[in-house]
Write an enzyme that holds these catalytic residues in place. Structure first.
Site, short mmCIF file in Angstrom:
data_model
loop_
_atom_site.label_atom_id
_atom_site.label_comp_id
_atom_site.label_asym_id
_atom_site.label_seq_id
_atom_site.Cartn_x
_atom_site.Cartn_y
_atom_site.Cartn_z
CE LYS A 150 -9.05 -7.77 9.28
NZ LYS A 150 -11.03 -7.40 9.41
CB THR A 164 -9.24 -8.80 21.41
OG1 THR A 164 -9.89 -8.45 20.37
CG2 THR A 164 -8.29 -7.03 21.62
CG ASN A 172 -14.71 -10.40 21.68
OD1 ASN A 172 -13.13 -9.67 21.85
ND2 ASN A 172 -15.13 -11.61 21.84
CB SER A 218 -8.71 -10.32 12.27
OG SER A 218 -9.90 -10.30 12.54
CE LYS A 244 -5.31 -1.19 17.58
NZ LYS A 244 -6.64 -1.69 17.78
N GLY A 277 -15.45 -7.39 13.32
CA GLY A 277 -16.28 -6.12 15.21
C GLY A 277 -15.77 -4.85 15.83
CG ASP A 278 -14.99 -1.38 18.07
OD1 ASP A 278 -13.21 -2.33 17.68
OD2 ASP A 278 -14.20 -0.81 18.05
CD GLN A 291 -7.52 -1.48 13.27
OE1 GLN A 291 -8.57 -1.11 14.21
NE2 GLN A 291 -7.29 -3.20 14.31
CE LYS A 308 -12.90 0.71 14.93
NZ LYS A 308 -11.61 -0.70 16.17
P1 NDP Z 1 -18.74 -4.81 23.01
O1 NDP Z 1 -19.59 -3.80 22.72
O2 NDP Z 1 -18.23 -6.54 23.10
O3 NDP Z 1 -18.44 -4.47 24.82
C1 NDP Z 1 -17.42 -3.45 25.02
C2 NDP Z 1 -17.35 -3.24 26.55
O4 NDP Z 1 -17.65 -1.80 26.99
C3 NDP Z 1 -19.82 -3.07 26.74
O5 NDP Z 1 -19.28 -3.50 28.49
C4 NDP Z 1 -20.02 -1.85 27.08
O6 NDP Z 1 -21.02 -2.02 28.35
C5 NDP Z 1 -18.32 -0.97 27.89
N1 NDP Z 1 -19.10 -0.26 27.38
C6 NDP Z 1 -19.42 0.69 25.71
N2 NDP Z 1 -19.64 2.05 26.55
C7 NDP Z 1 -19.37 2.47 27.56
C8 NDP Z 1 -19.09 4.11 28.78
N3 NDP Z 1 -19.10 4.68 27.85
N4 NDP Z 1 -18.81 3.99 29.60
C9 NDP Z 1 -18.37 2.33 30.38
N5 NDP Z 1 -18.41 1.27 29.26
C10 NDP Z 1 -19.26 1.22 28.19
O7 NDP Z 1 -16.71 -4.55 22.57
P2 NDP Z 1 -15.61 -4.83 22.14
O8 NDP Z 1 -15.18 -5.82 23.77
O9 NDP Z 1 -14.99 -5.94 21.19
O10 NDP Z 1 -14.67 -3.55 22.55
C11 NDP Z 1 -14.19 -3.14 24.13
C12 NDP Z 1 -12.78 -1.96 23.48
O11 NDP Z 1 -12.12 -3.15 22.82
C13 NDP Z 1 -13.08 -1.23 22.66
O12 NDP Z 1 -12.81 -0.40 22.82
C14 NDP Z 1 -12.50 -1.61 21.16
O13 NDP Z 1 -12.65 -0.90 20.26
C15 NDP Z 1 -11.67 -2.37 21.79
N6 NDP Z 1 -11.48 -3.33 20.76
C16 NDP Z 1 -12.21 -4.13 20.12
C17 NDP Z 1 -11.67 -5.34 19.79
C18 NDP Z 1 -12.18 -6.86 19.41
O14 NDP Z 1 -11.24 -7.56 18.31
N7 NDP Z 1 -13.97 -6.66 19.70
C19 NDP Z 1 -10.28 -5.87 19.33
C20 NDP Z 1 -9.41 -4.29 19.75
C21 NDP Z 1 -10.09 -3.96 19.97
P3 NDP Z 1 -22.52 -1.43 27.54
O15 NDP Z 1 -23.36 -3.31 27.75
O16 NDP Z 1 -23.39 -1.30 28.87
O17 NDP Z 1 -22.73 -0.62 26.69
O1 2IT Z 2 -9.90 -2.32 17.25
C1 2IT Z 2 -9.73 -3.63 16.72
O2 2IT Z 2 -8.12 -3.90 16.41
C2 2IT Z 2 -10.92 -3.63 16.44
N1 2IT Z 2 -11.88 -3.85 16.74
C3 2IT Z 2 -10.43 -5.38 15.47
C4 2IT Z 2 -10.73 -4.76 13.92
C5 2IT Z 2 -10.02 -6.44 12.64
O3 2IT Z 2 -10.36 -5.91 11.34
O4 2IT Z 2 -10.37 -7.60 13.91
#
Ligand code: NDP
Ligand code: 2IT
Length: 450
Positions: free
Chosen positions: A94, A213, A244, A382, A118, A169-170, A115, A130
């Site tokens: 997952k 998250t 997100n 999830s 986590k 997603g991620d 993961q 992943k």
């Molecule tokens: P999104 O794609 O929704 O947003 C990513 C954000 O990070 C955007 O604002 C993006 O800017 C910015 N970003 C990406 N690359 C860089 C970089 N090199 N330097 C600075 N900013 C950057 O992703 P999420 O919000 O889903 O994910 C954000 C983080 O949270 C990740 O590390 C992800 O692994 C983690 N995460 C996500 C979960 C989820 O449920 N979605 C769960 C747990 C962890 P830009 O628009 O310019 O690309």
């Molecule tokens: O990093 C993470 O935990 C996620 N991007 C969410 C993974 C999931 O299966 O919901």
């Protein structure tokens, strides 16, 4: 005694480097875990004897594939697709999918490895995986993103399944992409099931999954502060990212009475000293989720400062929540947070704080908690989406959020259980790594040499 421990870790890391050459992010993630788990195994020879850590750092399976697609101009394009199936000792693989030009095997192995721990902390039956691609959704039309997603799923579908591997997603994979991926899975398999999470509510998604998250992160922060007799109320909060996780971290910060003052994207950050309120957040969400614009436009709209090419950590605040990307908070940033009197750093992103920065934070008594504990709310919901899909029903917002809160509180308790030192201080990093390890290791011992 300390010298022995260090050399055991050094020997272990040399082996990791030799077996995973050039994979800096993966090596970093393993090192963080090894620092906590190797000394723990000294006191638990059953894990050491079964070589559990060596087995855990080897993915059970990695799939790498070609993703051909055609752009709007009729050009033939190709990207690389991946799925790292790291560990299924406690449940089916997952974890999310990341679409970003910087995606490499090293990045996905680090994410899959984290993961595993986590998902174990959530206490739900989920193993770790992943995947993703070096495809860049930025600047692509909806049609191009759909073409890419359909091609990606055409190969991925044979490797996943509702009881085998459940992607989500991620970075770069949100509700639009999950919809396209789900549609293609359904066509290929002729089945409607919970093979992906983060689905839209209309076709099997869970309420609160989009928020999970960011909300979970703030529930965790509230627990950390509660232990100190404090709360989030009136605290200034630095947030990076504007995707997100960042959006719903801002939303819940407001609910707790905190003041979010920054947001960023890969071009720079905005500093809004009056706080990002509910109305400004609605603008930011529309800007990022619909218009797919840049964070600099927020500064133009609200007349605040925009710092091109910089990160928010130099702004004085009480709390810092990195919610963008790995290694976005380094040693210099950590020193700035310390000198500005920051109290707490909690990770919304995966591995956003470099090892040197973590050392600075911990040495200076800043409360620091790692992403595998603090951002687990997303994957936890999830897991709840999977439960609802299996039962073929929907739970209410209150029901899902209630369970999310309990899961975040339980993760906090696990960190205390395994991370409290002889001096009474809590090392959240150590606690999260050992608690996550124990459950998976026990399952691996029980399942034999697999
Ligand atoms: P999104 O794609 O929704 O947003 C990513 C954000 O990070 C955007 O604002 C993006 O800017 C910015 N970003 C990406 N690359 C860089 C970089 N090199 N330097 C600075 N900013 C950057 O992703 P999420 O919000 O889903 O994910 C954000 C983080 O949270 C990740 O590390 C992800 O692994 C983690 N995460 C996500 C979960 C989820 O449920 N979605 C769960 C747990 C962890 P830009 O628009 O310019 O690309
Ligand atoms: O990093 C993470 O935990 C996620 N991007 C969410 C993974 C999931 O299966 O919901």
């Amino acid at each position: 005694m300390i010298a022995t421990k260090e050399s055991t870790i050094d020997i272990f890391m040399k082996m990791v480097e030799n077996r995973n050459p050039g994979q800096a992010e993966f090596q970093q993630a393993v090192y963080e875990v090894a620092l906590a788990v190797i000394p723990f195994m000294e006191k638990h020879p059953e894990y050491k004897k079964a070589n559990i850590l060596e087995r855990m750092i080897e993915a059970e399976r990695i799939i790498i594939f070609r993703v051909p697609w055609v752009d709007d101009q009729g050009n033939f394009r190709v990207n690389r697709g991946f799925r790292v199936q790291m560990n299924n000792a406690i449940g089916p693989y997952k974890g999310g999918l990341r679409f970003h030009p910087n995606v490499t095997l090293s990045v996905l192995k680090f994410l899959a490895f984290e993961q595993v721990y986590k998902n174990s902390l959530t206490t739900l039956p989920m193993g770790g995986g992943k995947g993703g691609s070096d495809f860049d959704p930025k600047g692509k039309s909806d049609n191009e993103v759909m073409n890419f997603c359909q091609s990606f799923m055409t190969e991925l579908f044979r490797h996943i399944g509702k009881d085998t591997d459940i992607p989500a997603g991620d970075i770069g994979v949100g509700s639009r992409e999950i919809g396209f991926l789900f549609g293609q899975y359904k066509r290929l398999s002729n089945e409607f099931n919970g093979v992906l999470t983060g689905k839209g509510f209309a076709y099997g998604g869970s309420l609160i999954r989009p928020e999970a998250t960011g909300y979970g992160l703030l529930y965790f922060v509230e627990e950390m502060l509660k232990l100190k007799g404090d709360t989030i109320r009136n605290k200034k909060v630095l947030i990076s990212g504007s995707g997100n996780v960042a959006q719903y971290a801002i939303e819940k910060t407001l609910v707790f009475g905190g003041i979010p003052i920054t947001a960023s994207d890969s071009n720079g950050f905005i500093y809004d000293p009056y706080g990002i309120d509910a109305e400004k957040l609605a603008y930011l969400m529309d800007l990022k989720n619909k218009k797919r614009g840049r964070i600099s436009e927020y500064a133009e709209k609200y007349g605040c400062d925009y710092f091109e090419g910089e990160r928010p950590w130099k702004i004085p605040a009480d709390i810092a929540l990195p919610c963008a990307v790995q290694n976005e908070l380094d040693e210099d940033d950590a020193n700035k947070l310390v000198s500005n009197g920051c109290l707490l750093v909690a990770e919304g992103a995966n591995m956003p704080t470099t090892p040197d920065a973590i050392t600075v934070l911990q040495k200076n008594g800043i409360l620091y908690a790692p992403g595998k504990a603090t951002n687990a709310g997303g994957v936890a919901v999830s897991g709840l989406e999977m439960s609802q899909n299996s039962a073929r029903l929907y739970w209410t917002r209150e029901e899902v959020e209630g369970k999310l809160k309990l899961i975040m509180q339980s993760i906090h308790t696990q960190c205390i259980q395994y991370g409290t030192g002889a001096d009474g201080k809590i090392d959240y990093l150590k606690g999260a790594n050992i608690a996550g390890f124990v459950r998976v290791a026990d399952a691996m011992l029980a399942e034999g040499h697999v």
